[in-house]
Scaffold this active site. Structure first.
Site, PDB file in Angstrom:
ATOM      1  N   HIS B  62      39.241  52.668  31.585  1.00  0.00           N
ATOM      2  CA  HIS B  62      40.191  51.842  32.336  1.00  0.00           C
ATOM      3  C   HIS B  62      39.449  50.754  33.117  1.00  0.00           C
ATOM      4  O   HIS B  62      38.970  50.981  34.222  1.00  0.00           O
ATOM      5  CB  HIS B  62      40.992  52.717  33.312  1.00  0.00           C
ATOM      6  CG  HIS B  62      42.124  52.002  33.980  1.00  0.00           C
ATOM      7  ND1 HIS B  62      43.261  52.639  34.422  1.00  0.00           N
ATOM      8  CD2 HIS B  62      42.308  50.697  34.279  1.00  0.00           C
ATOM      9  CE1 HIS B  62      44.079  51.758  34.974  1.00  0.00           C
ATOM     10  NE2 HIS B  62      43.509  50.563  34.902  1.00  0.00           N
ATOM     11  N   LEU B  65      38.905  43.227  32.494  1.00  0.00           N
ATOM     12  CA  LEU B  65      37.815  42.264  32.278  1.00  0.00           C
ATOM     13  C   LEU B  65      38.271  40.817  32.454  1.00  0.00           C
ATOM     14  O   LEU B  65      37.470  39.895  32.338  1.00  0.00           O
ATOM     15  CB  LEU B  65      37.168  42.474  30.906  1.00  0.00           C
ATOM     16  CG  LEU B  65      36.507  43.854  30.707  1.00  0.00           C
ATOM     17  CD1 LEU B  65      35.757  43.896  29.373  1.00  0.00           C
ATOM     18  CD2 LEU B  65      35.562  44.210  31.841  1.00  0.00           C
ATOM     19  N   ARG B  66      39.573  40.603  32.744  1.00  0.00           N
ATOM     20  CA  ARG B  66      40.094  39.279  33.132  1.00  0.00           C
ATOM     21  C   ARG B  66      39.951  38.201  32.071  1.00  0.00           C
ATOM     22  O   ARG B  66      40.065  37.013  32.391  1.00  0.00           O
ATOM     23  CB  ARG B  66      39.396  38.776  34.418  1.00  0.00           C
ATOM     24  CG  ARG B  66      39.300  39.768  35.555  1.00  0.00           C
ATOM     25  CD  ARG B  66      40.659  40.202  36.048  1.00  0.00           C
ATOM     26  NE  ARG B  66      40.585  40.970  37.290  1.00  0.00           N
ATOM     27  CZ  ARG B  66      41.504  41.858  37.655  1.00  0.00           C
ATOM     28  NH1 ARG B  66      42.556  42.085  36.886  1.00  0.00           N
ATOM     29  NH2 ARG B  66      41.385  42.497  38.790  1.00  0.00           N
ATOM     30  N   ASN B  96      46.423  43.150  31.001  1.00  0.00           N
ATOM     31  CA  ASN B  96      47.038  42.182  31.927  1.00  0.00           C
ATOM     32  C   ASN B  96      46.160  40.955  32.147  1.00  0.00           C
ATOM     33  O   ASN B  96      45.767  40.623  33.255  1.00  0.00           O
ATOM     34  CB  ASN B  96      47.414  42.844  33.262  1.00  0.00           C
ATOM     35  CG  ASN B  96      46.226  43.428  34.005  1.00  0.00           C
ATOM     36  OD1 ASN B  96      45.166  43.645  33.411  1.00  0.00           O
ATOM     37  ND2 ASN B  96      46.387  43.665  35.292  1.00  0.00           N
ATOM     38  N   ASP B 153      49.635  48.373  32.354  1.00  0.00           N
ATOM     39  CA  ASP B 153      48.910  48.679  33.590  1.00  0.00           C
ATOM     40  C   ASP B 153      48.796  47.481  34.522  1.00  0.00           C
ATOM     41  O   ASP B 153      48.543  46.362  34.104  1.00  0.00           O
ATOM     42  CB  ASP B 153      47.496  49.189  33.288  1.00  0.00           C
ATOM     43  CG  ASP B 153      46.781  49.584  34.570  1.00  0.00           C
ATOM     44  OD1 ASP B 153      47.164  50.595  35.158  1.00  0.00           O
ATOM     45  OD2 ASP B 153      45.881  48.847  35.004  1.00  0.00           O
ATOM     46  N   ASN B 282      45.340  49.511  44.463  1.00  0.00           N
ATOM     47  CA  ASN B 282      46.595  50.116  44.040  1.00  0.00           C
ATOM     48  C   ASN B 282      46.368  50.974  42.803  1.00  0.00           C
ATOM     49  O   ASN B 282      45.886  50.467  41.802  1.00  0.00           O
ATOM     50  CB  ASN B 282      47.625  49.023  43.724  1.00  0.00           C
ATOM     51  CG  ASN B 282      48.962  49.613  43.319  1.00  0.00           C
ATOM     52  OD1 ASN B 282      49.306  50.730  43.718  1.00  0.00           O
ATOM     53  ND2 ASN B 282      49.711  48.892  42.508  1.00  0.00           N
ATOM     54  N   ASP B 309      38.871  52.036  36.887  1.00  0.00           N
ATOM     55  CA  ASP B 309      39.882  51.021  37.187  1.00  0.00           C
ATOM     56  C   ASP B 309      39.196  49.777  37.753  1.00  0.00           C
ATOM     57  O   ASP B 309      39.673  49.168  38.712  1.00  0.00           O
ATOM     58  CB  ASP B 309      40.953  51.551  38.154  1.00  0.00           C
ATOM     59  CG  ASP B 309      42.159  50.605  38.258  1.00  0.00           C
ATOM     60  OD1 ASP B 309      42.221  49.627  37.487  1.00  0.00           O
ATOM     61  OD2 ASP B 309      43.023  50.854  39.113  1.00  0.00           O
ATOM     62  N   HIS B 313      37.519  40.996  41.580  1.00  0.00           N
ATOM     63  CA  HIS B 313      38.179  39.851  42.223  1.00  0.00           C
ATOM     64  C   HIS B 313      37.121  38.957  42.834  1.00  0.00           C
ATOM     65  O   HIS B 313      36.100  39.441  43.343  1.00  0.00           O
ATOM     66  CB  HIS B 313      39.137  40.316  43.322  1.00  0.00           C
ATOM     67  CG  HIS B 313      40.383  40.938  42.786  1.00  0.00           C
ATOM     68  ND1 HIS B 313      41.354  40.215  42.146  1.00  0.00           N
ATOM     69  CD2 HIS B 313      40.805  42.221  42.775  1.00  0.00           C
ATOM     70  CE1 HIS B 313      42.326  41.033  41.765  1.00  0.00           C
ATOM     71  NE2 HIS B 313      42.014  42.259  42.132  1.00  0.00           N
TER      72      HIS B 313
END
Lengths: 310, 437
Positions: B62, B65-66, B96, B153, B282, B309, B313
């Site tokens: 999980h 990797l953006r 996502n 997710d 979260n 997870d 950022h």
């Protein structure tokens, strides 16, 4: 005179009873200055301050500005809509820029809890929290204690009942911490949906029925009820709230004769407090406002002026 | 490709119940032999692993990797480097991104980009188009292009009907669904775990029930679907552990993972750090009661896997007021050291190295259906070597990830990966990444 050995005033939870006592004692001499015809002392001459208000405020902002001016400092107030926040500048950039203009202190009101902590970490100058989200409003807590002390002569062993939206109230949090540190007993009342989860952590008692709490109270403080709490489904209507928890003359009649009625303002007349009670003989709501200026002068003096000769 | 002989390490392979001092020979990118006293053929590079632990390559099932879309936070190449640096030979990347990985073309893009990465990157496809929660994405076609699971997710699937149909449909094509359990109404504007800390700090709470009611719903839907495999992402509450324990006792086809930050921190970290946005994640850091329940679940098999997870950022995005900061902790380069440190501290009595390897390699491979998580001769040579005695201080400035957001900065840890081998190729040695030629 003693000074506060701290850079910032962020909340009363982290303040000691000794520090609170020092501020309240100092505020007494400051009030004497406000009552003079020429309300000006040179204590903070040459000191400059920024009041950053990211939320609307009349009372707190005016109170800080007057306190700053009575002490001969040079304040500038910046409001949310005219500030660069609306242009997308970060809080950190805004204040670092202001800091480079050699200011000595920032007073900030901000809608986000913890913003004062965040700011204090990022600047070298003093930060005074004028209300951060639902967290704390320490100068309000101090001015409330000052008002009670002035009327009752003590804080120890007084029973203070705070009625209303404790959950979302920074005023309630600051009062709860401060009053208990000073030896008062605090009881909160209001609908369960407006109580913070795990209320025990505050060390206060909870009374769902306002009547049970009010009977032997020395002070009853009503909190402002925000319309959006009703819209958020936390209670059905303002009139039902007023019926169950509003400070009405009938309700206050059950209280002691010398009970003090308080409200941090701005009031919703007819909701959390009726006009008869707000304007009645037991109300000290307007005295609270005067106390506010004195307490803020005391804080500014103890943070910034203590090392100089008065 | 060089032949490698890893000598003298403690080889732990839960897939075969193996735990003994042994040598490991890697030839042509495959595990050739695992035995004591293996001889090095001519031209073999010998790696001295004495006093170290040799495991099947760790798999982080999980991560975010953006890429595509927010490469300033992370990309497939930097994320894979962070993985290798953290001892992971493979990761599964969530959908996502921007655009969302809801189409075979995006799955293909991830796989093409990953071909040049130092660790394996397995794409997870979106469950619904654009993560919208209404129309099912092309699960079978994405699976054919290499998607290993399907998940929205970052967002819950709010509609029970959509989730039920997805579970039923996925059952028909043997696809795994990974669920992010969150009731958006109970969550509503929440910032941290709802409890004493949120009350004192004046931050909006995220109640435990926000996760639990949705998990309970999905377990019921899974039963009703009569097939399908469901994996629960980042389990964070005691109530969720209890729901999963019961579901597993009933024989439901469900698996679950926990994240290191939930296993090691509580909401008190938010207060102790003075509202540090690096503690904002979260699901939120929960209570000590929940934390203990997660460990109990991990030890008794209710929770199958540990997954980071990894939510990178940019510093600018986190360097703001608490409410304005995005949720997420970057975990690829701290997960293994944190777990090894917890092991060496002895704080969790029944925690063992084989159990950790099971949770971080064997189980994720099994859940995702990968040909990995084992040192069985004939398998691809994905191997992680760790030194459980190596002490260091977490310093995000030295990371290979593009992001630095961690609440663990400054922590002294005992235990670190020293080598990551992917398909017989050394991807990381002593913290240094070997780029692909």
């Amino acid at each position: 005179m003693q000074t506060l050995r701290r850079k910032d005033i962020l909340g009363l939870e982290e303040m000691s009873a000794e520090e609170i006592t020092l501020i309240l004692d100092t505020a007494r001499s400051m009030r004497e200055i406000i009552q003079r015809k020429i309300k000006k002392v040179p204590t903070l001459r040459g000191r400059s301050m920024i009041n950053l208000f990211y939320e609307p405020s009349t009372r707190t902002k005016a109170s800080f500005e007057l306190a700053q001016k009575y002490m001969s400092s040079d304040p500038i107030s910046v409001g949310g809509s005219s500030s660069s926040l609306v242009k997308g500048e970060t809080l950190k950039d805004t204040v670092r820029n202001l800091e480079m203009m050699n200011i000595d202190c920032v007073v900030m009101r901000h809608p986000v809890s913890g913003s004062a902590h965040y700011l204090a970490r990022n600047v070298d100058i003093s930060v005074i929290n004028a209300g951060d989200g639902m967290h704390e409003h320490p100068t309000q807590g101090l001015l409330d204690m000052f008002t009670i002390l002035d009327k009752k002569g003590r804080l120890e062993e007084l029973k203070v009942v705070i009625v209303g939206d404790i959950r979302h109230s920074r005023v309630a949090r600051s009062n709860i911490w401060g009053l208990q540190k000073m030896g008062a007993e605090v009881v909160v009342a209001g609908p369960p949906t407006l109580m913070p989860p795990d209320l025990e952590v505050f060390g206060v008692k909870y009374s769902p029925q306002i009547e049970d709490a009010i009977g032997d109270a020395d002070v009853v403080m009503a909190l402002r009820l925000q319309k959006e709490r009703q819209e958020g489904g936390l209670f059905p209507t303002l009139r039902e709230y007023a019926e169950l928890y509003g400070l009405s003359p009938q309700r206050v009649a059950h209280a002691k004769d010398d009970v003090l009625i308080m409200h941090p303002g701005p009031m919703n007349r007819g909701v959390e407090i009726s006009s008869e009670v707000a304007d009645g003989p037991r109300s000290v709501i307007l005295e609270q406002v005067t106390s506010g200026v004195a307490v803020r002068m005391a804080i500014l003096y103890l943070l910034l002026g203590g090392t100089k000769e008065e | 490709m060089k032949t490698l002989l890893i000598k003298g390490g403690r080889v732990i392979d839960p897939s075969r119940g193996f735990d003994a001092q042994a040598d490991l020979l890697i030839k042509n990118g495959m595990i050739e032999a695992v035995e004591k006293g293996l001889k090095a053929p001519a031209g073999t590079e010998v790696i001295d692993a004495e006093g170290q632990v040799v495991m099947p390559g760790l798999i982080d099932m999980h991560v975010h990797l953006r890429d595509p879309g927010r490469e300033y936070q992370e990309d497939i190449i930097s994320g894979a480097k962070a993985a290798a640096a953290g001892g992971f030979t493979a990761v599964a990347a969530m959908a996502n991104t921007d655009p969302v990985a809801d189409d075979p073309a995006i799955i293909r893009y991830v796989i093409d980009r990953a071909a040049g990465a130092v660790a394996r990157v397995h794409p997870i496809g979106a469950l619904t188009k654009n993560l919208g929660g209404t129309e099912m994405a092309e699960l079978a076609r994405m699976k054919r292009f290499g998607a290993v699971a399907f998940s929205d997710d970052g967002k819950p699937v709010v509609s029970g009907t959509v989730m039920r149909n997805a579970l039923q449909y996925a059952g028909g094509i043997d696809a795994l669904i990974i669920a992010h359990e969150e009731d958006p109404y109970l969550f509503e504007g929440g910032m941290i775990h709802e409890g004493a800390v949120s009350s004192v700090l004046g931050l909006r709470g995220i109640p435990a029930e926000a996760e639990e009611v949705m998990l309970a719903r999905d377990l019921m839907l899974l039963r009703a679907a009569g097939g399908g495999r469901l994996h629960i992402a980042h389990v964070s509450t005691a109530g969720s552990v209890e729901l999963l324990r019961r579901a597993k006792a009933e024989g439901q086809n469900v698996t679950a993972e926990a994240a290191p930050h939930h296993l090691l921190l509580t909401d008190r970290a938010v207060k102790n750090s003075g509202y540090s946005t690096n503690t904002k994640v979260n699901p939120p850091l929960r209570s000590e009661y929940d934390r203990q329940a997660l460990w109990a679940g991990l030890l008794d098999g209710t929770i199958d896997a540990i997954a980071s997870d990894h939510a990178p950022h940019h510093g600018d995005d986190k360097d703001v007021e608490f409410d304005f900061a995005p949720f997420g902790i970057a975990g690829l380069e701290t997960t293994l050291p944190l777990m090894l440190d917890e092991l060496s501290s002895g704080r969790i009595k029944k925690l063992t190295l084989p159990l950790l390897v099971e949770k971080m390699s064997t189980a994720p491979a099994r859940i995702l259906g990968l040909d990995a998580g084992t040192l069985q001769p004939g398998s691809p040579a994905d191997v992680t070597i760790a030194d459980t005695n190596r002490s260091f201080v977490v310093n995000p400035e030295t990371w290979h990830s593009k992001s630095r957001n961690t609440p663990f900065a400054g922590r002294s840890l005992s235990g670190a990966p020293v080598m990551t081998i992917v398909g017989g190729r050394v991807a990381m040695k002593e913290g240094v990444i070997t780029e692909q030629e």
